[in-house]
Design a protein around this motif. Structure first.
Motif, PDB file in Angstrom:
ATOM      1  N   GLN A 186      -3.861  -0.972 -10.927  1.00  0.00           N
ATOM      2  CA  GLN A 186      -2.630  -0.244 -10.609  1.00  0.00           C
ATOM      3  C   GLN A 186      -2.284   0.755 -11.715  1.00  0.00           C
ATOM      4  N   LEU A 187      -2.447   0.336 -12.971  1.00  0.00           N
ATOM      5  CA  LEU A 187      -2.196   1.237 -14.094  1.00  0.00           C
ATOM      6  C   LEU A 187      -3.150   2.432 -14.035  1.00  0.00           C
ATOM      7  N   GLY A 188      -4.421   2.161 -13.706  1.00  0.00           N
ATOM      8  CA  GLY A 188      -5.396   3.239 -13.577  1.00  0.00           C
ATOM      9  C   GLY A 188      -4.992   4.245 -12.508  1.00  0.00           C
ATOM     10  N   PHE A 189      -4.451   3.738 -11.406  1.00  0.00           N
ATOM     11  CA  PHE A 189      -3.997   4.626 -10.334  1.00  0.00           C
ATOM     12  C   PHE A 189      -2.845   5.498 -10.804  1.00  0.00           C
ATOM     13  N   PHE A 190      -1.907   4.928 -11.539  1.00  0.00           N
ATOM     14  CA  PHE A 190      -0.765   5.712 -12.009  1.00  0.00           C
ATOM     15  C   PHE A 190      -1.195   6.748 -13.055  1.00  0.00           C
ATOM     16  N   TRP A 221      -8.092 -10.114  -5.208  1.00  0.00           N
ATOM     17  CA  TRP A 221      -8.814  -9.086  -4.454  1.00  0.00           C
ATOM     18  C   TRP A 221      -7.853  -8.331  -3.548  1.00  0.00           C
ATOM     19  N   LEU A 222      -6.948  -9.040  -2.878  1.00  0.00           N
ATOM     20  CA  LEU A 222      -6.009  -8.392  -1.982  1.00  0.00           C
ATOM     21  C   LEU A 222      -5.082  -7.440  -2.742  1.00  0.00           C
ATOM     22  N   ASP A 223      -4.661  -7.821  -3.943  1.00  0.00           N
ATOM     23  CA  ASP A 223      -3.804  -6.956  -4.748  1.00  0.00           C
ATOM     24  C   ASP A 223      -4.544  -5.681  -5.145  1.00  0.00           C
ATOM     25  N   LYS A 224      -5.803  -5.826  -5.548  1.00  0.00           N
ATOM     26  CA  LYS A 224      -6.592  -4.645  -5.906  1.00  0.00           C
ATOM     27  C   LYS A 224      -6.895  -3.794  -4.680  1.00  0.00           C
ATOM     28  N   ALA A 225      -7.138  -4.468  -3.536  1.00  0.00           N
ATOM     29  CA  ALA A 225      -7.413  -3.729  -2.301  1.00  0.00           C
ATOM     30  C   ALA A 225      -6.199  -2.907  -1.880  1.00  0.00           C
ATOM     31  N   ALA A 226      -4.994  -3.418  -2.145  1.00  0.00           N
ATOM     32  CA  ALA A 226      -3.774  -2.666  -1.808  1.00  0.00           C
ATOM     33  C   ALA A 226      -3.696  -1.376  -2.616  1.00  0.00           C
ATOM     34  N   VAL A 227      -4.049  -1.445  -3.896  1.00  0.00           N
ATOM     35  CA  VAL A 227      -4.039  -0.245  -4.741  1.00  0.00           C
ATOM     36  C   VAL A 227      -5.138   0.714  -4.310  1.00  0.00           C
ATOM     37  N   ASP A 228      -6.315   0.169  -3.973  1.00  0.00           N
ATOM     38  CA  ASP A 228      -7.410   1.006  -3.506  1.00  0.00           C
ATOM     39  C   ASP A 228      -7.024   1.727  -2.211  1.00  0.00           C
ATOM     40  N   GLY A 229      -6.374   1.009  -1.317  1.00  0.00           N
ATOM     41  CA  GLY A 229      -5.892   1.632  -0.089  1.00  0.00           C
ATOM     42  C   GLY A 229      -4.851   2.699  -0.360  1.00  0.00           C
ATOM     43  N   ALA A 230      -3.955   2.416  -1.304  1.00  0.00           N
ATOM     44  CA  ALA A 230      -2.941   3.401  -1.682  1.00  0.00           C
ATOM     45  C   ALA A 230      -3.589   4.669  -2.218  1.00  0.00           C
ATOM     46  N   LEU A 231      -4.653   4.512  -3.002  1.00  0.00           N
ATOM     47  CA  LEU A 231      -5.369   5.672  -3.538  1.00  0.00           C
ATOM     48  C   LEU A 231      -5.975   6.509  -2.415  1.00  0.00           C
ATOM     49  N   VAL A 256       0.840  -1.201   0.000  1.00  0.00           N
ATOM     50  CA  VAL A 256       0.000   0.000   0.000  1.00  0.00           C
ATOM     51  C   VAL A 256       0.875   1.250   0.000  1.00  0.00           C
ATOM     52  N   TYR A 257       1.803   1.327   0.956  1.00  0.00           N
ATOM     53  CA  TYR A 257       2.658   2.510   1.063  1.00  0.00           C
ATOM     54  C   TYR A 257       3.594   2.636  -0.142  1.00  0.00           C
ATOM     55  N   GLY A 258       4.068   1.501  -0.653  1.00  0.00           N
ATOM     56  CA  GLY A 258       4.934   1.544  -1.822  1.00  0.00           C
ATOM     57  C   GLY A 258       4.215   2.068  -3.049  1.00  0.00           C
ATOM     58  N   THR A 259       2.996   1.568  -3.276  1.00  0.00           N
ATOM     59  CA  THR A 259       2.208   2.027  -4.426  1.00  0.00           C
ATOM     60  C   THR A 259       1.875   3.497  -4.293  1.00  0.00           C
ATOM     61  N   MET A 260       1.500   3.913  -3.101  1.00  0.00           N
ATOM     62  CA  MET A 260       1.213   5.324  -2.853  1.00  0.00           C
ATOM     63  C   MET A 260       2.433   6.186  -3.137  1.00  0.00           C
ATOM     64  N   SER A 261       3.614   5.742  -2.679  1.00  0.00           N
ATOM     65  CA  SER A 261       4.851   6.511  -2.872  1.00  0.00           C
ATOM     66  C   SER A 261       5.190   6.663  -4.352  1.00  0.00           C
ATOM     67  N   VAL A 262       5.013   5.593  -5.117  1.00  0.00           N
ATOM     68  CA  VAL A 262       5.255   5.680  -6.562  1.00  0.00           C
ATOM     69  C   VAL A 262       4.285   6.673  -7.194  1.00  0.00           C
ATOM     70  N   GLY A 263       3.027   6.629  -6.765  1.00  0.00           N
ATOM     71  CA  GLY A 263       2.041   7.581  -7.269  1.00  0.00           C
ATOM     72  C   GLY A 263       2.433   9.017  -6.967  1.00  0.00           C
ATOM     73  N   MET A 264       2.954   9.267  -5.752  1.00  0.00           N
ATOM     74  CA  MET A 264       3.382  10.614  -5.393  1.00  0.00           C
ATOM     75  C   MET A 264       4.563  11.060  -6.246  1.00  0.00           C
ATOM     76  N   LEU A 265       5.492  10.149  -6.512  1.00  0.00           N
ATOM     77  CA  LEU A 265       6.632  10.490  -7.358  1.00  0.00           C
ATOM     78  C   LEU A 265       6.179  10.830  -8.776  1.00  0.00           C
ATOM     79  N   PHE A 297     -16.874   8.367 -10.612  1.00  0.00           N
ATOM     80  CA  PHE A 297     -17.597   7.555 -11.588  1.00  0.00           C
ATOM     81  C   PHE A 297     -16.775   6.440 -12.240  1.00  0.00           C
ATOM     82  N   GLY A 298     -15.451   6.556 -12.205  1.00  0.00           N
ATOM     83  CA  GLY A 298     -14.643   5.573 -12.924  1.00  0.00           C
ATOM     84  C   GLY A 298     -13.924   4.558 -12.064  1.00  0.00           C
ATOM     85  N   TRP A 299     -13.541   4.959 -10.855  1.00  0.00           N
ATOM     86  CA  TRP A 299     -12.709   4.079 -10.036  1.00  0.00           C
ATOM     87  C   TRP A 299     -13.451   2.819  -9.613  1.00  0.00           C
TER      88      TRP A 299
END
Length: 261
Positions: free
Chosen positions: A112-116, A230-240, A31-40, A97-99
């Motif tokens: 994950q691609l959608g988040f980036f 589901w857990l992988d998608k939940a990690a990205v959702d949490g990162a968002l 979660v924190y890693g995905t969030m950090s990449v998004g911030m970068l 409407f999209g997420w």
């Protein structure tokens, strides 16, 4: 025999608890890693776009901001034309409407691609801060936000208090905050903007703790099912969720701490 069965059950329970704890740590790291990449991505996109919108050549400038920054045609199109409303509200429309549809229909990699992509769009909408505030104040505000975020997220992870009631109240507050911000686009009231910023900091500070606890609770509740997709998608959702909280705290704090060019 009964004593042996009891000891065996306890051993299995302890082993399973250890597995869940290890899985939870890995999940939160993702979660924190995905969030950090998004911030970068957001920071890089904002900085790059801001650089492409300005010019030091008066003959190439088509507009000028109040602080003297000269805009080229690309900058005028982004910041001064009606396109700026699309840039401003497109990320919000995507979240509303999209997420949800992406979470239901796409794979974990697609989510994950959608988040980036979303993080890149946020970078476009945030690029103007590099034209308004000094780089030093942006960095300082980012560091203050990071420290506050870390403390709030740690609280949400470790506290035994149920934050769900507070979360519901805060989410309602976000709706009111969005309405107030839209109204102030037309009113341009400094006093109202000050109040919005102060309330916004408090709301997203609380949401940081709430979202962290929610991410943890949802993992523990679903880990036994073993649904890795589901857990992988939940990690990205949490990162968002945490990304949005961090980003909003940063923007509202910048209103207080930022020094303008």
């Amino acid at each position: 025999m009964a004593e042996y069965n009891t000891m065996r059950a306890q051993t299995i329970s302890t082993t399973r608890a250890a597995q869940i704890d290890a899985g939870l740590r890995a999940h939160m790291n993702k979660v924190y890693g995905t969030m950090s990449v998004g911030m970068l991505i957001t920071a890089a996109a904002a900085w790059a776009i801001a650089g492409l919108t300005t010019t030091t050549d008066p003959s190439a400038a088509v507009a000028q901001l109040g602080n003297g920054t000269m805009l080229n045609q690309f900058g005028a199109t982004i910041y001064l034309s009606p396109l700026r409303w699309v840039i401003m509200f497109a990320p919000l429309a995507f979240i509303l409407f999209g997420w949800g549809a992406l979470m239901r229909r796409a794979s974990a990699a697609g989510v994950q691609l959608g988040f980036f992509v979303f993080a890149t769009a946020i970078g476009l909408s945030l690029s103007s801060i590099f034209l308004v505030f000094t780089s030093v104040s942006i960095v300082q505000t980012f560091l203050v936000t990071a420290i506050a975020f870390a403390g709030l997220s740690l609280y949400g992870y470790t506290t035994k208090k149920d934050l769900s009631g507070m979360g519901t109240f805060l989410i309602m507050g976000v709706i009111g905050l969005i309405v107030a911000m839209i109204i102030n686009i037309f009113l341009q009231s400094p006093a109202m903007m000050f109040a919005i910023s102060a309330i916004g900091i408090l709301i997203f500070a609380g949401l940081t703790a709430f979202y962290t606890q929610t991410i943890k609770s949802e993992y523990v509740a679903h880990a036994a099912a073993g649904d890795q997709d589901w857990l992988d998608k939940a990690a990205v959702d949490g990162a968002l969720s945490l990304y949005i909280s961090f980003l909003n705290m940063f923007q509202f704090l910048l209103m207080f701490l930022g020094q303008q060019e």
